[in-house]
Design a protein around this motif. Structure first.
Motif, mmCIF file in Angstrom:
data_model
loop_
_atom_site.group_PDB
_atom_site.id
_atom_site.type_symbol
_atom_site.label_atom_id
_atom_site.label_comp_id
_atom_site.label_asym_id
_atom_site.label_seq_id
_atom_site.Cartn_x
_atom_site.Cartn_y
_atom_site.Cartn_z
ATOM 1 N N TYR A 94 30.209 36.830 37.297
ATOM 2 C CA TYR A 94 29.546 38.116 37.511
ATOM 3 C C TYR A 94 30.365 38.991 38.460
ATOM 4 N N GLY A 95 30.865 38.388 39.521
ATOM 5 C CA GLY A 95 31.593 39.148 40.538
ATOM 6 C C GLY A 95 32.867 39.789 40.018
ATOM 7 N N VAL A 96 33.664 39.061 39.225
ATOM 8 C CA VAL A 96 34.935 39.633 38.751
ATOM 9 C C VAL A 96 34.685 40.748 37.736
ATOM 10 N N ASN A 97 33.587 40.638 36.973
ATOM 11 C CA ASN A 97 33.276 41.705 36.036
ATOM 12 C C ASN A 97 32.742 42.939 36.750
ATOM 13 N N GLU A 98 31.982 42.760 37.812
ATOM 14 C CA GLU A 98 31.541 43.904 38.599
ATOM 15 C C GLU A 98 32.730 44.573 39.304
ATOM 16 N N ILE A 328 33.723 31.555 28.501
ATOM 17 C CA ILE A 328 34.602 32.226 29.461
ATOM 18 C C ILE A 328 35.920 32.580 28.774
ATOM 19 N N PRO A 329 36.410 33.813 28.917
ATOM 20 C CA PRO A 329 37.689 34.175 28.292
ATOM 21 C C PRO A 329 38.849 33.359 28.849
ATOM 22 N N TYR A 330 39.976 33.443 28.162
ATOM 23 C CA TYR A 330 41.216 32.846 28.637
ATOM 24 C C TYR A 330 42.067 33.929 29.292
ATOM 25 N N ALA A 331 42.472 33.692 30.529
ATOM 26 C CA ALA A 331 43.374 34.620 31.223
ATOM 27 C C ALA A 331 44.199 33.804 32.213
ATOM 28 N N GLY A 332 45.480 33.673 31.914
ATOM 29 C CA GLY A 332 46.334 32.924 32.824
ATOM 30 C C GLY A 332 47.484 32.265 32.095
ATOM 31 N N ALA A 359 43.199 41.111 33.376
ATOM 32 C CA ALA A 359 44.446 41.713 33.850
ATOM 33 C C ALA A 359 44.619 41.512 35.349
ATOM 34 N N ARG A 360 43.538 41.608 36.086
ATOM 35 C CA ARG A 360 43.627 41.374 37.539
ATOM 36 C C ARG A 360 44.009 39.930 37.820
ATOM 37 N N ILE A 361 43.427 38.989 37.074
ATOM 38 C CA ILE A 361 43.743 37.569 37.280
ATOM 39 C C ILE A 361 45.211 37.305 36.984
ATOM 40 N N ILE A 362 45.700 37.791 35.839
ATOM 41 C CA ILE A 362 47.084 37.530 35.440
ATOM 42 C C ILE A 362 48.069 38.210 36.384
ATOM 43 N N SER A 363 47.812 39.447 36.712
ATOM 44 C CA SER A 363 48.738 40.149 37.611
ATOM 45 C C SER A 363 48.765 39.504 38.986
ATOM 46 N N ASP A 364 47.620 39.009 39.458
ATOM 47 C CA ASP A 364 47.607 38.302 40.740
ATOM 48 C C ASP A 364 48.433 37.019 40.665
ATOM 49 N N ILE A 366 51.007 36.494 38.764
ATOM 50 C CA ILE A 366 52.422 36.843 38.668
ATOM 51 C C ILE A 366 53.003 37.254 40.019
ATOM 52 N N VAL A 367 52.219 37.976 40.799
ATOM 53 C CA VAL A 367 52.744 38.440 42.098
ATOM 54 C C VAL A 367 52.459 37.458 43.223
ATOM 55 N N GLY A 368 51.783 36.338 42.913
ATOM 56 C CA GLY A 368 51.543 35.308 43.922
ATOM 57 C C GLY A 368 50.374 35.578 44.825
ATOM 58 N N ARG A 369 49.392 36.350 44.329
ATOM 59 C CA ARG A 369 48.207 36.665 45.127
ATOM 60 C C ARG A 369 47.065 35.751 44.702
ATOM 61 N N ASP A 370 46.328 35.206 45.653
ATOM 62 C CA ASP A 370 45.195 34.332 45.345
ATOM 63 C C ASP A 370 44.119 35.107 44.584
ATOM 64 N N ASN A 371 43.561 34.457 43.580
ATOM 65 C CA ASN A 371 42.428 35.014 42.845
ATOM 66 C C ASN A 371 41.473 33.866 42.557
ATOM 67 N N ASN A 372 40.272 33.957 43.094
ATOM 68 C CA ASN A 372 39.320 32.853 42.986
ATOM 69 C C ASN A 372 38.927 32.539 41.555
ATOM 70 N N ALA A 373 39.127 33.496 40.645
ATOM 71 C CA ALA A 373 38.705 33.288 39.260
ATOM 72 C C ALA A 373 39.787 32.675 38.385
ATOM 73 N N SER A 374 40.963 32.420 38.932
ATOM 74 C CA SER A 374 42.083 31.968 38.098
ATOM 75 C C SER A 374 41.802 30.630 37.416
#
Length: 458
Positions: A94-98, A328-332, A359-364, A366-374
């Motif tokens: 819910y949080g990542v979609n919001e 859940i979609p696939y992103a990563g 896109a936020r998950i994948i770009s994070d 790639i740039v080495g940023r933590d994303n809790n949804a990965s």
């Protein structure tokens, strides 16, 4: 009539060029829908050298044929996610979609986005029990919601579940604006640029034009990967097709609706260019599994005329979207053995918010940023367990259709992806493959992948 309302009313623009030379880049993105464009924007803003290639024109696929609902209310889903994934992961979804919706609001121009309550509605006592069950999930997860009878619709409603202050967009105008921002940030976009071969070891794409793209990292934002890559993602995705009709009428709605009972119906209005349009969608079935698709449009047309008293039908179109076995979609990263190839797919018809989240998950990553949804969205996530049967059924459909198709549809063209017999879609005038969802125009050219080569109609 066959063109979506969104594509018909897109911003006037100059086309992006076709790729006409060999190029190199940090990131190559295949697919010019909202997911690909959002990845291009995010990564170009991070200083990456980004190229996006689209075989036709940007936003003309799933994005341009969507309902335009930008919401975290993805049908009756949170009770299921809570049961399957637990409190933290369901809350994270819910949080990542919001967050995706907030991102869209941060740059969208007037006329591209509008606030709207998202409303699930029931017409039976059984449906109302489902809404009560979903409301309990909202309460557990801390999701704003109201169970009641909140409806502007001129039809019988037993109960509603409202998620307030969500959004709806003109998906093509919105996507065109984001593409412009991506280019301003340094991304290069190429239209009418077909990829015909991927050499992942050499990190090289061969184009239909004969040119090549050398990349460091690759993002697949098509419905399916061009090939069945490691992990066999193709075998883990079902493809569902649904239909939409639009009519001009003076009945703007404050909310956007979707039923929990059968027949499934999704409803919204859109206001732009001093006109109001009523959109009704539904009539889902497995992509490529039916030939007489005209019946689905007729049922929607009948509902529009008899239930909503609107006669001026302006557009009709259909869309398809893959669905993963666990919602859940696939992103990563598509496989740990190839950590430079990323996948974004499986949005289950809720691709507007999920494309931005993906896109936020994948770009994070790639740039080495933590994303809790990965981990939640990871294509190679484990734990399929109880979903294995569904995955096997999806694989079995391929075998069944391959054999049965060749025995019963001996005159139908053979899909150039994996050799299944296609089926003629009368409503959309396309050749549809029931195995993996490829679609071909009347002349045999590829409309939607994973196929990359045209049909042999001789």
């Amino acid at each position: 009539m066959f063109k979506s309302l969104w594509l018909q009313t897109a911003y006037s623009r100059d086309p992006y060029p076709a790729l006409d030379q060999d190029v190199t880049c940090d990131i190559c993105i295949i697919g010019g829908g909202l997911a690909g464009i959002a990845n291009a924007y995010y990564l170009a803003k991070e200083g990456k050298d980004v190229i996006l290639v689209e075989k036709d024109t940007i936003l003309a696929g799933a994005t341009g044929n969507s309902t335009g609902k930008l919401t975290a209310q993805h049908d009756f889903v949170y009770a299921k996610l809570l049961k399957q994934f637990g409190l933290d992961q369901a809350k994270l979804y819910y949080g990542v979609n919001e967050q995706a919706i907030e991102f869209a609001r941060s740059f969208a121009k007037e006329g591209e986005i509008k606030a709207a309550d998202s409303i699930l509605y029931s017409q039976t006592k059984h449906g109302t029990e489902l809404l009560r069950h979903e409301m309990r999930a909202y309460e557990t997860l801390g999701i704003p919601g109201e169970l009641g009878k909140n409806s502007e619709l001129p039809i019988h409603i037993d109960a509603t579940l409202t998620m307030p202050n969500e959004s709806q967009i003109h998906p093509v105008r919105f996507g065109q604006h984001l593409a412009q921002l991506a280019v301003e940030a340094g991304a290069r976009i190429y239209e009418h640029s077909d990829v015909v071969l991927m050499d992942l070891k050499k990190r090289l794409l061969a184009m239909k034009s004969g040119h090549e793209i050398q990349f460091t990292e690759l993002i697949l934002c098509t419905h399916y990967p061009i090939e069945a890559l490691r992990g066999l993602q193709v075998m883990k995705l079902a493809v569902d097709r649904s239909y939409i009709v639009a009519a001009e009428g003076n009945m703007p709605l404050q909310g956007q609706y979707i039923s929990v009972d059968s027949p499934k119906r999704s409803i919204r209005t859109a206001q732009f260019d001093d006109k109001t349009f009523f959109l009704l969608s539904g009539e889902s079935h497995t992509a490529g599994a039916e030939s007489n698709t005209e019946v689905h449009y007729k049922r929607l047309n009948t509902d529009v005329q008899e239930l909503y008293h609107l006669d001026t039908l302006t557009n009709r179109w259909s869309a398809q979207d893959p669905q993963t076995p666990d919602l859940i979609p696939y992103a990563g990263i598509i496989s740990s053995s190839m950590p430079y190839v990323y996948l974004s797919t499986g949005n289950r018809k809720w691709g507007l918010s999920n494309s931005l989240a993906n896109a936020r998950i994948i770009s994070d990553l790639i740039v080495g940023r933590d994303n809790n949804a990965s981990q939640l969205y990871a294509p190679d996530r484990t734990g399929f367990g109880s979903f294995l049967l569904q995955a096997l059924k999806i694989s079995g459909l391929v075998v069944t259709e391959f054999t049965g198709g060749h025995l019963t549809r001996t005159n139908a063209p053979i899909c150039t992806h994996m050799g299944c017999r296609t089926r003629w879609n009368e409503g959309d005038e396309t050749w549809d493959c029931p195995c993996h969802g490829s679609r071909f125009r009347k002349d045999g050219s590829v409309l939607e992948g994973p196929a990359t080569k045209p049909l042999n109609l001789k």
